[in-house]
Design an enzyme around this catalytic site. Structure first.
Site, PDB file in Angstrom:
ATOM      1  N   ASP A  34      42.767  47.363  40.411  1.00 52.53           N
ATOM      2  CA  ASP A  34      44.209  46.823  40.396  1.00 52.53           C
ATOM      3  C   ASP A  34      45.168  48.002  40.927  1.00 52.53           C
ATOM      4  O   ASP A  34      44.610  48.988  40.781  1.00 52.53           O
ATOM      5  CB  ASP A  34      44.534  45.867  39.237  1.00 52.53           C
ATOM      6  CG  ASP A  34      44.605  46.379  38.113  1.00 52.53           C
ATOM      7  OD1 ASP A  34      44.686  47.756  37.912  1.00 52.53           O
ATOM      8  OD2 ASP A  34      44.946  45.745  37.083  1.00 52.53           O
ATOM      9  N   HIS A  35      46.524  47.475  40.638  1.00 55.24           N
ATOM     10  CA  HIS A  35      47.541  48.739  40.503  1.00 55.24           C
ATOM     11  C   HIS A  35      47.427  49.675  39.579  1.00 55.24           C
ATOM     12  O   HIS A  35      47.687  50.876  39.637  1.00 55.24           O
ATOM     13  CB  HIS A  35      48.897  48.006  40.493  1.00 55.24           C
ATOM     14  CG  HIS A  35      49.182  46.999  39.455  1.00 55.24           C
ATOM     15  ND1 HIS A  35      48.419  45.816  39.373  1.00 55.24           N
ATOM     16  CD2 HIS A  35      49.628  46.951  38.246  1.00 55.24           C
ATOM     17  CE1 HIS A  35      48.826  45.346  38.224  1.00 55.24           C
ATOM     18  NE2 HIS A  35      49.592  45.955  37.563  1.00 55.24           N
ATOM     19  N   HIS A  68      20.564  53.279  28.626  1.00 53.86           N
ATOM     20  CA  HIS A  68      20.197  52.074  27.728  1.00 53.86           C
ATOM     21  C   HIS A  68      20.518  50.927  28.398  1.00 53.86           C
ATOM     22  O   HIS A  68      19.972  49.884  28.128  1.00 53.86           O
ATOM     23  CB  HIS A  68      20.629  52.334  26.373  1.00 53.86           C
ATOM     24  CG  HIS A  68      19.940  53.436  25.425  1.00 53.86           C
ATOM     25  ND1 HIS A  68      20.232  53.569  24.146  1.00 53.86           N
ATOM     26  CD2 HIS A  68      19.035  54.428  25.896  1.00 53.86           C
ATOM     27  CE1 HIS A  68      19.677  54.393  23.718  1.00 53.86           C
ATOM     28  NE2 HIS A  68      18.902  55.002  24.529  1.00 53.86           N
ATOM     29  N   HIS A 105      14.491  49.032  26.323  1.00 53.03           N
ATOM     30  CA  HIS A 105      15.817  48.614  26.685  1.00 53.03           C
ATOM     31  C   HIS A 105      15.679  47.656  28.016  1.00 53.03           C
ATOM     32  O   HIS A 105      16.514  46.738  28.208  1.00 53.03           O
ATOM     33  CB  HIS A 105      16.351  49.987  27.169  1.00 53.03           C
ATOM     34  CG  HIS A 105      16.651  50.868  26.316  1.00 53.03           C
ATOM     35  ND1 HIS A 105      17.291  50.709  25.154  1.00 53.03           N
ATOM     36  CD2 HIS A 105      15.834  52.206  26.363  1.00 53.03           C
ATOM     37  CE1 HIS A 105      17.119  51.926  24.379  1.00 53.03           C
ATOM     38  NE2 HIS A 105      16.355  52.799  25.011  1.00 53.03           N
ATOM     39  N   GLY A 129      44.070  49.210  34.438  1.00 55.62           N
ATOM     40  CA  GLY A 129      44.986  50.056  33.543  1.00 55.62           C
ATOM     41  C   GLY A 129      44.063  50.604  32.224  1.00 55.62           C
ATOM     42  O   GLY A 129      44.117  51.809  32.093  1.00 55.62           O
ATOM     43  N   THR A 130      43.434  49.575  31.737  1.00 56.32           N
ATOM     44  CA  THR A 130      42.609  50.167  30.553  1.00 56.32           C
ATOM     45  C   THR A 130      41.047  49.824  30.775  1.00 56.32           C
ATOM     46  O   THR A 130      40.326  50.356  29.978  1.00 56.32           O
ATOM     47  CB  THR A 130      42.823  49.025  29.719  1.00 56.32           C
ATOM     48  OG1 THR A 130      42.449  47.758  29.869  1.00 56.32           O
ATOM     49  CG2 THR A 130      44.345  48.818  28.928  1.00 56.32           C
ATOM     50  N   GLY A 131      40.786  49.290  32.019  1.00 52.21           N
ATOM     51  CA  GLY A 131      39.200  49.184  32.097  1.00 52.21           C
ATOM     52  C   GLY A 131      38.754  47.793  31.466  1.00 52.21           C
ATOM     53  O   GLY A 131      37.738  47.088  31.937  1.00 52.21           O
ATOM     54  N   ILE A 132      39.541  47.183  30.540  1.00 52.55           N
ATOM     55  CA  ILE A 132      39.016  46.027  29.745  1.00 52.55           C
ATOM     56  C   ILE A 132      39.084  44.781  30.445  1.00 52.55           C
ATOM     57  O   ILE A 132      37.866  44.253  30.566  1.00 52.55           O
ATOM     58  CB  ILE A 132      39.972  45.930  28.645  1.00 52.55           C
ATOM     59  CG1 ILE A 132      39.857  46.987  27.403  1.00 52.55           C
ATOM     60  CG2 ILE A 132      39.780  44.687  27.638  1.00 52.55           C
ATOM     61  CD1 ILE A 132      40.777  46.958  26.464  1.00 52.55           C
ATOM     62  N   GLY A 133      39.968  44.602  31.340  1.00 54.73           N
ATOM     63  CA  GLY A 133      40.026  43.506  32.206  1.00 54.73           C
ATOM     64  C   GLY A 133      38.916  43.304  32.961  1.00 54.73           C
ATOM     65  O   GLY A 133      38.285  42.321  33.398  1.00 54.73           O
ATOM     66  N   MET A 134      38.952  44.423  33.791  1.00 53.88           N
ATOM     67  CA  MET A 134      37.729  44.478  34.935  1.00 53.88           C
ATOM     68  C   MET A 134      36.315  44.252  34.144  1.00 53.88           C
ATOM     69  O   MET A 134      35.533  43.514  34.893  1.00 53.88           O
ATOM     70  CB  MET A 134      37.663  46.029  35.419  1.00 53.88           C
ATOM     71  CG  MET A 134      38.841  46.053  36.493  1.00 53.88           C
ATOM     72  SD  MET A 134      38.915  45.038  37.828  1.00 53.88           S
ATOM     73  CE  MET A 134      40.031  45.958  39.045  1.00 53.88           C
TER      74      MET A 134
HETATM   75  C1  RB5 Z   1      47.928  45.307  34.437  1.00 60.58           C
HETATM   76  O1  RB5 Z   1      49.067  45.756  33.819  1.00 60.58           O
HETATM   77  C2  RB5 Z   1      46.865  45.566  33.421  1.00 60.58           C
HETATM   78  O2  RB5 Z   1      46.981  44.416  32.591  1.00 60.58           O
HETATM   79  C3  RB5 Z   1      45.349  45.701  33.923  1.00 60.58           C
HETATM   80  O3  RB5 Z   1      45.520  47.079  34.806  1.00 60.58           O
HETATM   81  C4  RB5 Z   1      44.381  45.925  32.938  1.00 60.58           C
HETATM   82  O4  RB5 Z   1      44.740  46.909  31.910  1.00 60.58           O
HETATM   83  C5  RB5 Z   1      43.948  44.651  32.407  1.00 60.58           C
HETATM   84  O5  RB5 Z   1      42.898  44.732  31.548  1.00 60.58           O
END
Ligand code: RB5
Length: 148
Positions: free
Chosen positions: A8-9, A98, A133, A66-71
């Protein structure tokens, strides 16, 4: 290998830095976007890479927000996808050894470009150990008795 990459951006700038590295390492790159810093929704970008890996049109995927979490949350909704959010060389290596990671997730606002490049190299080069594993990965999607 054929590597699908998406962001994403929040991950766009790191994606643009990682992409040439993949080519230099001899991999074929399929960049599914995004293609600018304009705000986009990470679940939609994740789905593009997930589809390619799930359908065997890419061997592995890389997803950066941004964090990798959402992805990682979005990608792991699909059975057979093992998307691993990594923050350093140890997690990048162990996610292959693993967890047989097939999608590497990183945070463009978390991980600097130098470390990210080294993580990508380690993640691409490290084999899955198999053995116990394999049984544990089988247990994620199956009834316990089906996995030996
Ligand atoms: C976008 O602002 C941000 O929320 C996204 O990149 C990501 O970090 C979500 O987990």
């Amino acid at each position: 290998m054929k590597i699908a990459i998406g962001s994403d951006h929040g991950g766009f700038e790191l994606k643009e830095l990682v992409k040439p590295l993949l080519g230099e390492l001899g991999h074929e790159v399929d960049d599914v976007g995004c293609y600018s810093l304009e705000s986009v929704d990470y679940p939609l970008e994740a789905k593009k890479v997930v589809s390619l890996v799930r359908d065997g049109k890419a061997d592995r995927g890389i997803l950066i927000c941004g964090t990798g979490i959402g992805m990682s949350i979005a990608a792991n909704r699909t059975p057979g996808i093992r998307a691993t959010l990594c923050h350093g060389l140890f997690t990048a290596e162990m996610s292959r050894r693993h967890n047989d990671s097939n999608i590497l997730c990183m945070g463009g606002r978390v991980t600097g470009p130098g470390l990210a490049m080294e993580m990508v190299k380690v993640w691409l080069a490290t084999p899955f150990e198999g053995g116990r594993h394999s049984r544990r990965l089988c247990q994620i999607d199956s009834e316990e008795q089906e996995c030996s």
